[in-house]
Design a protein around this motif. Structure first.
Motif, PDB file in Angstrom:
ATOM      1  N   LYS A 163       0.843  -1.249   0.106  1.00  0.00           N
ATOM      2  CA  LYS A 163      -0.068   0.111  -0.184  1.00  0.00           C
ATOM      3  C   LYS A 163       0.373   1.125   0.025  1.00  0.00           C
ATOM      4  N   GLN A 164       1.852   0.973   0.964  1.00  0.00           N
ATOM      5  CA  GLN A 164       2.729   1.773   0.536  1.00  0.00           C
ATOM      6  C   GLN A 164       4.092   2.290  -0.170  1.00  0.00           C
ATOM      7  N   SER A 165       3.945   0.863  -0.772  1.00  0.00           N
ATOM      8  CA  SER A 165       5.078   1.290  -1.792  1.00  0.00           C
ATOM      9  C   SER A 165       5.227   2.170  -2.427  1.00  0.00           C
ATOM     10  N   GLU A 166       3.668   3.051  -3.276  1.00  0.00           N
ATOM     11  CA  GLU A 166       3.787   4.664  -4.420  1.00  0.00           C
ATOM     12  C   GLU A 166       4.356   5.496  -3.342  1.00  0.00           C
ATOM     13  N   GLN A 167       4.057   5.822  -2.317  1.00  0.00           N
ATOM     14  CA  GLN A 167       4.282   6.962  -1.540  1.00  0.00           C
ATOM     15  C   GLN A 167       5.560   6.897  -0.887  1.00  0.00           C
ATOM     16  N   ILE A 168       6.431   5.479  -1.209  1.00  0.00           N
ATOM     17  CA  ILE A 168       8.009   5.381  -0.771  1.00  0.00           C
ATOM     18  C   ILE A 168       8.335   5.761  -2.171  1.00  0.00           C
ATOM     19  N   ALA A 169       7.785   4.831  -3.756  1.00  0.00           N
ATOM     20  CA  ALA A 169       8.670   5.340  -4.651  1.00  0.00           C
ATOM     21  C   ALA A 169       8.504   6.994  -4.823  1.00  0.00           C
ATOM     22  N   LYS A 170       7.730   7.480  -4.550  1.00  0.00           N
ATOM     23  CA  LYS A 170       7.256   8.803  -4.862  1.00  0.00           C
ATOM     24  C   LYS A 170       8.418  10.434  -3.977  1.00  0.00           C
ATOM     25  N   ALA A 171       8.428   9.492  -2.677  1.00  0.00           N
ATOM     26  CA  ALA A 171       8.947   9.777  -1.863  1.00  0.00           C
ATOM     27  C   ALA A 171      11.261   9.903  -2.180  1.00  0.00           C
ATOM     28  N   VAL A 172      11.012   8.435  -2.834  1.00  0.00           N
ATOM     29  CA  VAL A 172      12.207   8.606  -3.476  1.00  0.00           C
ATOM     30  C   VAL A 172      13.045   9.357  -4.561  1.00  0.00           C
ATOM     31  N   GLN A 173      11.263   9.453  -5.657  1.00  0.00           N
ATOM     32  CA  GLN A 173      11.670  10.341  -7.477  1.00  0.00           C
ATOM     33  C   GLN A 173      12.111  11.826  -6.154  1.00  0.00           C
ATOM     34  N   TRP A 174      11.089  12.014  -4.893  1.00  0.00           N
ATOM     35  CA  TRP A 174      12.044  14.016  -4.043  1.00  0.00           C
ATOM     36  C   TRP A 174      13.195  13.136  -3.838  1.00  0.00           C
ATOM     37  N   GLY A 175      13.787  12.922  -3.165  1.00  0.00           N
ATOM     38  CA  GLY A 175      14.723  12.227  -2.735  1.00  0.00           C
ATOM     39  C   GLY A 175      15.703  12.472  -3.551  1.00  0.00           C
ATOM     40  N   ASN A 176      15.660  11.909  -4.910  1.00  0.00           N
ATOM     41  CA  ASN A 176      16.832  12.327  -5.404  1.00  0.00           C
ATOM     42  C   ASN A 176      16.787  13.435  -7.094  1.00  0.00           C
ATOM     43  N   VAL A 177      15.223  14.589  -6.564  1.00  0.00           N
ATOM     44  CA  VAL A 177      15.071  15.478  -7.206  1.00  0.00           C
ATOM     45  C   VAL A 177      16.481  16.619  -6.279  1.00  0.00           C
ATOM     46  N   ALA A 178      15.848  15.968  -5.150  1.00  0.00           N
ATOM     47  CA  ALA A 178      16.038  16.987  -4.173  1.00  0.00           C
ATOM     48  C   ALA A 178      18.474  16.387  -4.382  1.00  0.00           C
ATOM     49  N   ILE A 179      18.769  16.271  -4.295  1.00  0.00           N
ATOM     50  CA  ILE A 179      19.798  14.607  -4.378  1.00  0.00           C
ATOM     51  C   ILE A 179      20.761  15.950  -5.523  1.00  0.00           C
ATOM     52  N   ASP A 180      19.833  15.664  -6.865  1.00  0.00           N
ATOM     53  CA  ASP A 180      20.358  16.391  -7.779  1.00  0.00           C
ATOM     54  C   ASP A 180      20.631  18.152  -7.908  1.00  0.00           C
ATOM     55  N   PHE A 181      19.536  18.402  -7.003  1.00  0.00           N
ATOM     56  CA  PHE A 181      19.691  19.676  -7.379  1.00  0.00           C
ATOM     57  C   PHE A 181      20.782  20.526  -6.312  1.00  0.00           C
ATOM     58  N   TYR A 182      21.057  19.428  -5.335  1.00  0.00           N
ATOM     59  CA  TYR A 182      21.965  19.650  -4.492  1.00  0.00           C
ATOM     60  C   TYR A 182      23.267  19.623  -5.180  1.00  0.00           C
ATOM     61  N   THR A 183      23.687  18.254  -6.217  1.00  0.00           N
ATOM     62  CA  THR A 183      25.208  18.484  -6.915  1.00  0.00           C
ATOM     63  C   THR A 183      24.833  19.687  -7.414  1.00  0.00           C
ATOM     64  N   LYS A 184      23.789  20.003  -8.895  1.00  0.00           N
ATOM     65  CA  LYS A 184      24.133  20.865  -9.295  1.00  0.00           C
ATOM     66  C   LYS A 184      23.903  22.243  -8.674  1.00  0.00           C
ATOM     67  N   PHE A 185      23.240  22.910  -7.332  1.00  0.00           N
ATOM     68  CA  PHE A 185      24.284  23.430  -6.537  1.00  0.00           C
ATOM     69  C   PHE A 185      25.383  23.839  -6.232  1.00  0.00           C
ATOM     70  N   LYS A 186      25.951  22.798  -5.717  1.00  0.00           N
ATOM     71  CA  LYS A 186      27.219  23.188  -5.358  1.00  0.00           C
ATOM     72  C   LYS A 186      27.987  22.886  -6.698  1.00  0.00           C
ATOM     73  N   ALA A 187      27.726  21.983  -7.756  1.00  0.00           N
ATOM     74  CA  ALA A 187      28.226  22.611  -8.942  1.00  0.00           C
ATOM     75  C   ALA A 187      28.603  24.302  -9.279  1.00  0.00           C
ATOM     76  N   ARG A 188      27.281  24.858  -9.127  1.00  0.00           N
ATOM     77  CA  ARG A 188      27.456  26.146  -9.564  1.00  0.00           C
ATOM     78  C   ARG A 188      28.334  26.858  -8.499  1.00  0.00           C
ATOM     79  N   LYS A 189      28.297  26.583  -7.614  1.00  0.00           N
ATOM     80  CA  LYS A 189      28.887  27.363  -6.636  1.00  0.00           C
ATOM     81  C   LYS A 189      31.161  26.778  -7.079  1.00  0.00           C
ATOM     82  N   ALA A 190      30.771  26.076  -7.289  1.00  0.00           N
ATOM     83  CA  ALA A 190      32.407  25.625  -7.070  1.00  0.00           C
ATOM     84  C   ALA A 190      33.295  25.904  -8.118  1.00  0.00           C
TER      85      ALA A 190
END
Length: 150
Positions: free
Chosen positions: A110-137
């Motif tokens: 039942k909660q696998s869909e919510q977990i999948a969304k959370a993982v996607q948002w986590g991946n987006v956040a990690i991508d955003f953070y990596t891009k932010f660090k790369a721009r700052k560098a």
């Protein structure tokens, strides 16, 4: 004729004496046989008495053994009852574990869909953070190069 009568009386007496002799021999033989039979019967009686005594002892031992087996069987009944109760308890624990496992599986599905969304948002956040660090560098690198040029 009288002599014939005496002669026939003598022959009858001799025949009777021979007959009595044979009867005596036969009776003595019968007496020995009966003595032998009596001795054999006395021996058999002793053996039967011995067998009877041994049979009584064996029967008493068998009865004691049967009583002992009965007592041990009765004491084992409580052990078997305890083992049965233990088996019932283990079976109940298994049912509970199966129920919990089934519930966890159902909830995870039942909660696998919510977990999948959370993982996607986590991946987006990690991508955003990596891009932010790369721009700052890259900005720091370009400002360091720009300062060196000046």
């Amino acid at each position: 004729m009288e002599s014939l009568l005496y002669i026939s009386a003598i022959i009858v007496a001799i025949a009777f004496a021979v007959l009595v002799g044979y009867i005596v021999v036969t009776l003595k033989s019968a007496n020995r046989t009966l003595d032998h039979v009596a001795n054999t019967m006395a021996g058999l009686e002793k053996q039967v008495n011995g067998i009877t005594n041994e049979t009584e002892l064996l029967l008493n031992k068998t009865n004691r053994l049967a009583d002992d087996i009965q007592h041990k069987t009765e004491s084992l009944n409580t052990v078997f009852a305890s083992v049965k109760e233990l088996g019932d308890s283990v079976q109940q624990v298994n049912r509970s574990i199966r129920h919990v496992s089934t519930t966890v599986s159902e909830q995870s599905v039942k909660q696998s869909e919510q977990i999948a969304k959370a993982v996607q948002w986590g991946n987006v956040a990690i991508d955003f953070y990596t891009k932010f660090k790369a721009r700052k560098a890259s900005q720091e690198q370009s400002s360091t190069l720009h300062k060196e040029e000046i």
